[in-house]
Design an enzyme around this catalytic site. Structure first.
Site, PDB file in Angstrom:
ATOM      1  N   ARG A 140       0.795  -1.135  -0.011  1.00  0.00           N
ATOM      2  CA  ARG A 140      -0.182  -0.042  -0.081  1.00  0.00           C
ATOM      3  C   ARG A 140       0.859   1.291  -0.047  1.00  0.00           C
ATOM      4  NH1 ARG A 140      -2.751  -3.887   3.350  1.00  0.00           N
ATOM      5  NH2 ARG A 140      -4.846  -4.140   2.674  1.00  0.00           N
ATOM      6  N   LYS A 167      -2.589  -2.503   7.743  1.00  0.00           N
ATOM      7  CA  LYS A 167      -4.029  -2.216   7.868  1.00  0.00           C
ATOM      8  C   LYS A 167      -4.736  -3.058   8.773  1.00  0.00           C
ATOM      9  CE  LYS A 167      -7.981  -1.039   4.938  1.00  0.00           C
ATOM     10  NZ  LYS A 167      -8.518  -0.902   3.473  1.00  0.00           N
ATOM     11  N   HIS A 226      -3.824   3.843  -5.543  1.00  0.00           N
ATOM     12  CA  HIS A 226      -4.275   2.499  -4.914  1.00  0.00           C
ATOM     13  C   HIS A 226      -4.396   1.316  -6.121  1.00  0.00           C
ATOM     14  CE1 HIS A 226      -5.579  -0.043  -1.809  1.00  0.00           C
ATOM     15  NE2 HIS A 226      -6.566  -0.649  -2.438  1.00  0.00           N
ATOM     16  N   ARG A 229      -2.165  -1.375  -6.580  1.00  0.00           N
ATOM     17  CA  ARG A 229      -2.227  -2.713  -5.868  1.00  0.00           C
ATOM     18  C   ARG A 229      -3.097  -3.557  -6.526  1.00  0.00           C
ATOM     19  NH1 ARG A 229      -1.452  -5.137  -0.453  1.00  0.00           N
ATOM     20  NH2 ARG A 229      -3.380  -5.652   0.284  1.00  0.00           N
ATOM     21  N   TRP A 252      -4.169  -9.816   3.280  1.00  0.00           N
ATOM     22  CA  TRP A 252      -5.340  -9.547   3.313  1.00  0.00           C
ATOM     23  C   TRP A 252      -6.057 -10.301   4.357  1.00  0.00           C
ATOM     24  CZ3 TRP A 252      -4.109  -9.354  -2.082  1.00  0.00           C
ATOM     25  CH2 TRP A 252      -4.363  -8.254  -2.708  1.00  0.00           C
ATOM     26  N   TYR A 261     -10.471 -10.937  -7.491  1.00  0.00           N
ATOM     27  CA  TYR A 261      -9.815 -11.098  -8.841  1.00  0.00           C
ATOM     28  C   TYR A 261      -9.641 -12.417  -9.421  1.00  0.00           C
ATOM     29  CZ  TYR A 261      -7.585  -7.081  -6.108  1.00  0.00           C
ATOM     30  OH  TYR A 261      -7.269  -6.006  -5.335  1.00  0.00           O
TER      31      TYR A 261
END
Length: 291
Positions: A140, A167, A226, A229, A252, A261
Site C-alpha cells: 500500500r 492495515k 491504489h 495494488r 489480506w 480478482y
C-alpha cells in the site's frame, strides 16, 4: 421498598466510551470526524429512545449531501457498532436494527503491462521508482512511503511491515522479486533512514500534479495510486498464483477480499466448460453441437 431505577444513558456517553476503548484504532480520526457530524442528530438522545426514525433521518441527510451508498454505510456502521457495544456495556437493553445500504459492486481497475510501461515512462524518475516498487510488491501507498532500510534484508530478499503499520494490524513479510530488489539497490545511499526520497528528503505524497499529468500523457483514465495494488494482484492471478497464496502475499485478512480478482483467471475451469460443448460428427460430415 422501592427498587433503584436503572440509570438512563445517552448517546454522548456511549460515543465517548467508544472513543476511549478504540483509542488504539488507526482509523480513530475517521470515527471522530463522523461522530462530529452525527452529533447534530443524536446529541443528548437517550440510548433507549434511539429508533428507526432517527436512523432513517441520518440516511436521508447523507443522501442530500450526494454521498455514495458506501459513504452512508460508514456512518451507519459506526452507529450500529456503538449501539451494539452499549448493549454489552449494560447501558441499554436493546437497540434498533441498523441495516446498511446495498452497494454496487465496482469493476476493479488495473493496467495491462503495456499500459503500466507507458505510465512508468511518463512519470518523473522518483515517482516511477515508487510505482515500480508498488507493482513488484503490492504494498500500500503508506507502507511504501514510510519504508525504512531497517525493514529490509536484501541478502534474504525480504522486507517486512510491522503490525502497527499494517492495515489489518498484523505484521506482513514481503518477498522481494528481482524488480523490487533492483529498485531498492538504486535507492541505496540516498538517505540514511528512509528508502524513497526526492532531492534528499522523504517523499510524503504521490497524488501530485506530476502524477496526474503523467496519467493524461500516458492516456490512462480513471486510475488512482491504489489501483497499482489492484494491478499487482490482477497480474498475479492471471499468471496462475493461487488465491490463498495471493491472500498471504497481500496481507489480506479475508479470502473474500482476494476473490475479487478470481474472475481474471478462469483457466482452471476450462476443462469443465467442455462438459456442455460435446462436438460429434454427423452423417453429413458436418459438426453438430450437443448441449
Amino acid at each position: 421498598m422501592k427498587l433503584k431505577e436503572k440509570p438512563s444513558y445517552t448517546w454522548d456517553e456511549a460515543a465517548l466510551r467508544w472513543l476511549d476503548e478504540k483509542s488504539h484504532k488507526k482509523s480513530l480520526r475517521d470515527d471522530e470526524s463522523r461522530l462530529i457530524w452525527l452529533q447534530s442528530f443524536l446529541r443528548g438522545e437517550k440510548l433507549s429512545e434511539i429508533d428507526r426514525t432517527m436512523i432513517d433521518r441520518i440516511i436521508l441527510e447523507k443522501k442530500k449531501e450526494q454521498s455514495s451508498p458506501a459513504t452512508v454505510n460508514r456512518y451507519l456502521a459506526l452507529v450500529r457498532a456503538i449501539l451494539k457495544k452499549a448493549v454489552k456495556w449494560g447501558m441499554v437493553e436493546s437497540v434498533p436494527s441498523v441495516q446498511l445500504l446495498q452497494e454496487p459492486k465496482r469493476r476493479i481497475r488495473w493496467l495491462t503491462r503495456e499500459e503500466a510501461n507507458r505510465l512508468l515512462r511518463t512519470l518523473p524518475e522518483h515517482q516511477a521508482e515508487l510505482a515500480r516498487f508498488a507493482l513488484a510488491t503490492g504494498l500500500r501507498q503508506g507502507n511504501i512511503l514510510t519504508l525504512e532500510w531497517a525493514q529490509i534484508d536484501l541478502q534474504r530478499a525480504i522486507c517486512w511491515i510491522h503490525p502497527d503499520q499494517a492495515k489489518g494490524g498484523k505484521g506482513i513479510g514481503v518477498p522481494l522479486n528481482t524488480e523490487a530488489q533492483s529498485v531498492l539497490k538504486r535507492q541505496a545511499g540516498k538517505h540514511e533512514r528512509r528508502v524513497f526520497v526526492y532531492e534528499g528528503k522523504p517523499i510524503n505524497q504521490v497524488n501530485t500534479l506530476a502524477w496526474r499529468k503523467a496519467l493524461v500523457k500516458a492516456g490512462i483514465e480513471n486510475f488512482r495510486w491504489h489501483d497499482l495494488r489492484h494491478t499487482w494482484a490482477s497480474w498475479h492471478v492471471q499468471e496462475g498464483t493461487p488465491i490463498h497464496v495471493l491472500q498471504e502475499l497481500g496481507g489480506w485478512e479475508s479470502s473474500e477480499m482476494v476473490r475479487r480478482y478470481a474472475h481474471l483467471s478462469p483457466d482452471h475451469l476450462s476443462k469443465w466448460a467442455e462438459n456442455s460443448s460435446r462436438v460429434t460428427n454427423t452423417s453429413q460430415g458436418q459438426l453438430q453441437l450437443v448441449v
